[in-house]
Design an enzyme around this catalytic site. Structure first.
Site, mmCIF file in Angstrom:
data_model
loop_
_atom_site.group_PDB
_atom_site.id
_atom_site.type_symbol
_atom_site.label_atom_id
_atom_site.label_comp_id
_atom_site.label_asym_id
_atom_site.label_seq_id
_atom_site.Cartn_x
_atom_site.Cartn_y
_atom_site.Cartn_z
ATOM 1 N N SER A 125 -8.760 131.649 99.289
ATOM 2 C CA SER A 125 -7.906 130.925 98.334
ATOM 3 C C SER A 125 -8.341 131.344 96.936
ATOM 4 O O SER A 125 -9.452 131.873 96.758
ATOM 5 C CB SER A 125 -8.145 129.428 98.513
ATOM 6 O OG SER A 125 -7.602 128.687 97.425
ATOM 7 N N TYR A 178 -13.490 121.870 99.927
ATOM 8 C CA TYR A 178 -12.560 123.003 100.038
ATOM 9 C C TYR A 178 -13.081 124.195 99.228
ATOM 10 O O TYR A 178 -13.111 125.328 99.718
ATOM 11 C CB TYR A 178 -11.185 122.555 99.547
ATOM 12 C CG TYR A 178 -10.058 123.524 99.785
ATOM 13 C CD1 TYR A 178 -9.364 123.547 100.995
ATOM 14 C CD2 TYR A 178 -9.659 124.415 98.785
ATOM 15 C CE1 TYR A 178 -8.308 124.432 101.204
ATOM 16 C CE2 TYR A 178 -8.605 125.302 98.991
ATOM 17 C CZ TYR A 178 -7.930 125.302 100.200
ATOM 18 O OH TYR A 178 -6.889 126.178 100.398
HETATM 19 P P1 NAD Z 1 -0.496 124.195 106.825
HETATM 20 O O1 NAD Z 1 -0.952 122.776 106.812
HETATM 21 O O2 NAD Z 1 0.960 124.504 106.659
HETATM 22 O O3 NAD Z 1 -0.975 124.926 108.160
HETATM 23 C C1 NAD Z 1 -2.276 124.758 108.647
HETATM 24 C C2 NAD Z 1 -2.345 125.275 110.063
HETATM 25 O O4 NAD Z 1 -3.680 125.089 110.540
HETATM 26 C C3 NAD Z 1 -1.423 124.517 111.023
HETATM 27 O O5 NAD Z 1 -0.928 125.428 111.999
HETATM 28 C C4 NAD Z 1 -2.377 123.512 111.678
HETATM 29 O O6 NAD Z 1 -1.946 123.081 112.971
HETATM 30 C C5 NAD Z 1 -3.630 124.363 111.768
HETATM 31 N N1 NAD Z 1 -4.847 123.591 111.925
HETATM 32 C C6 NAD Z 1 -5.333 122.592 111.139
HETATM 33 N N2 NAD Z 1 -6.484 122.127 111.649
HETATM 34 C C7 NAD Z 1 -6.740 122.856 112.762
HETATM 35 C C8 NAD Z 1 -7.790 122.853 113.723
HETATM 36 N N3 NAD Z 1 -8.814 121.994 113.644
HETATM 37 N N4 NAD Z 1 -7.732 123.733 114.745
HETATM 38 C C9 NAD Z 1 -6.685 124.605 114.858
HETATM 39 N N5 NAD Z 1 -5.673 124.655 113.973
HETATM 40 C C10 NAD Z 1 -5.699 123.789 112.940
HETATM 41 O O7 NAD Z 1 -1.376 124.912 105.688
HETATM 42 P P2 NAD Z 1 -1.199 126.293 104.879
HETATM 43 O O8 NAD Z 1 -0.884 125.952 103.472
HETATM 44 O O9 NAD Z 1 -0.334 127.233 105.601
HETATM 45 O O10 NAD Z 1 -2.706 126.796 104.887
HETATM 46 C C11 NAD Z 1 -3.166 127.858 105.696
HETATM 47 C C12 NAD Z 1 -4.428 128.446 105.077
HETATM 48 O O11 NAD Z 1 -4.120 128.978 103.792
HETATM 49 C C13 NAD Z 1 -5.549 127.435 104.881
HETATM 50 O O12 NAD Z 1 -6.802 128.031 105.160
HETATM 51 C C14 NAD Z 1 -5.452 127.113 103.397
HETATM 52 O O13 NAD Z 1 -6.672 126.692 102.869
HETATM 53 C C15 NAD Z 1 -5.048 128.467 102.853
HETATM 54 N N6 NAD Z 1 -4.433 128.425 101.528
HETATM 55 C C16 NAD Z 1 -3.266 127.726 101.311
HETATM 56 C C17 NAD Z 1 -2.704 127.731 100.041
HETATM 57 C C18 NAD Z 1 -1.418 127.026 99.726
HETATM 58 O O14 NAD Z 1 -1.054 126.923 98.541
HETATM 59 N N7 NAD Z 1 -0.686 126.540 100.716
HETATM 60 C C19 NAD Z 1 -3.335 128.416 98.998
HETATM 61 C C20 NAD Z 1 -4.520 129.091 99.253
HETATM 62 C C21 NAD Z 1 -5.051 129.097 100.526
#
Ligand code: NAD
Length: 260
Positions: free
Chosen positions: A142, A155
């Site tokens: 991130s 985080y």
């Molecule tokens: P999201 O909530 O849409 O998806 C998260 C996914 O992780 C889902 O499929 C959920 O079922 C799964 N998950 C959660 N806990 C779990 C567990 N214990 N075991 C297995 N699966 C699990 O979130 P997102 O925004 O798509 O985030 C995905 C990644 O991207 C994360 O690591 C997040 O930190 C990172 N990220 C997101 C953003 C953003 O702006 N959305 C920015 C930077 C980084």
């Protein structure tokens, strides 16, 4: 470019960025093991949509907060799909609170799911990658892997940690045909961010549209979300031969967030 014959495991691919990456890899021909939570119809839809791209799919509902389940998931991918060539550690959760109020169990869960899971998955997947002389490890960090924000201690710690873990893996694997990189997105409009937008709109008595603009402008010079498909395209590039000497890199895709 074709990833035909390669097998990818994308953790947390039932939603958001993970789903975007799984679809992008499948479009290049990679067989996909989907992981993540969700109701059965949601998971069946995800598998159906990816399967329509002409690749094999498998699903594992492992909780990546549990190391034993991660090792079993890697073994399942190898057994059901024949190998594990591309490992995308993406699953992640968020919790916001000041350090002095941060619940211990949320700290432990975020470190386990957002950081330790990547270590356990890499530990399980690396031996076969080394043996085959080819592998791609892509850790979804991130902008918070490079800079901090208040209220996100766990985080930010986990994301800085995964950037460091990625660098160590890259050095250890340097001459093995396996690369390890971290993608560092800024804001991507996914359910994880939608929950933060709604919580802030509620606490400020504002609407989601106003809060969304504030979210973007407070952090990013560019007032635009990146999309899961764009993160997927970067992951595809990292799997290409053109990227075979990119390793140990934190790659920003963040509308200029960390350029400031
Ligand atoms: P999201 O909530 O849409 O998806 C998260 C996914 O992780 C889902 O499929 C959920 O079922 C799964 N998950 C959660 N806990 C779990 C567990 N214990 N075991 C297995 N699966 C699990 O979130 P997102 O925004 O798509 O985030 C995905 C990644 O991207 C994360 O690591 C997040 O930190 C990172 N990220 C997101 C953003 C953003 O702006 N959305 C920015 C930077 C980084």
């Amino acid at each position: 470019m074709s990833l035909k014959g390669k097998v990818a495991l994308v953790t947390g691919s039932t939603s958001g960025i993970g789903l975007g990456i799984a679809e992008a890899l499948a479009r290049q021909g990679a067989d996909i093991m989907v992981n993540g939570f969700g109701d059965t119809p949601v998971i069946e839809n995800v598998l159906g949509d990816i399967g329509k791209l002409g690749v094999r799919t498998a699903y594992c509902g492992a909780d990546v907060g549990k190391p034993a389940q991660i090792a079993e998931m890697v073994a399942q991918a190898q057994q059901e799909l024949g190998s594990l060539d591309i490992l995308v550690n993406n699953a992640g959760i968020q919790h916001t609170a000041p350090i002095e109020e941060f619940p211990d169990d949320r700290w432990d869960a975020i470190i386990a799911i957002n950081l330790s899971s990547a270590f356990h998955a890499m530990k399980a997947a690396i031996p076969a990658m080394r043996q085959r002389g080819w592998g791609r490890i892509i850790n979804i960090a991130s902008a918070h892997g490079l800079v901090a924000s208040p209220l996100k201690s766990a985080y930010v710690a986990a994301k800085h940690g995964i950037v460091g873990l990625t660098k160590t893996a890259a050095i250890e694997l340097a001459n093995s045909g396996v690369t390890a990189n971290a993608i560092c997105p800024g804001w991507v409009h996914t359910p994880l961010v939608e929950r933060q937008l709604q919580a802030r709109a509620e606490s400020e008595g504002s609407d989601v549209a106003a809060v969304t603009r504030a979210f973007l402008t407070e952090k990013q010079p560019m007032e635009a979300f990146s999309t899961p498909a764009q993160i997927g395209a970067l992951a595809v590039f990292l799997c290409s031969d053109a990227a075979c000497t990119i390793t140990g890199a934190p790659l920003s895709i963040d509308g200029g967030w960390v350029a400031q």
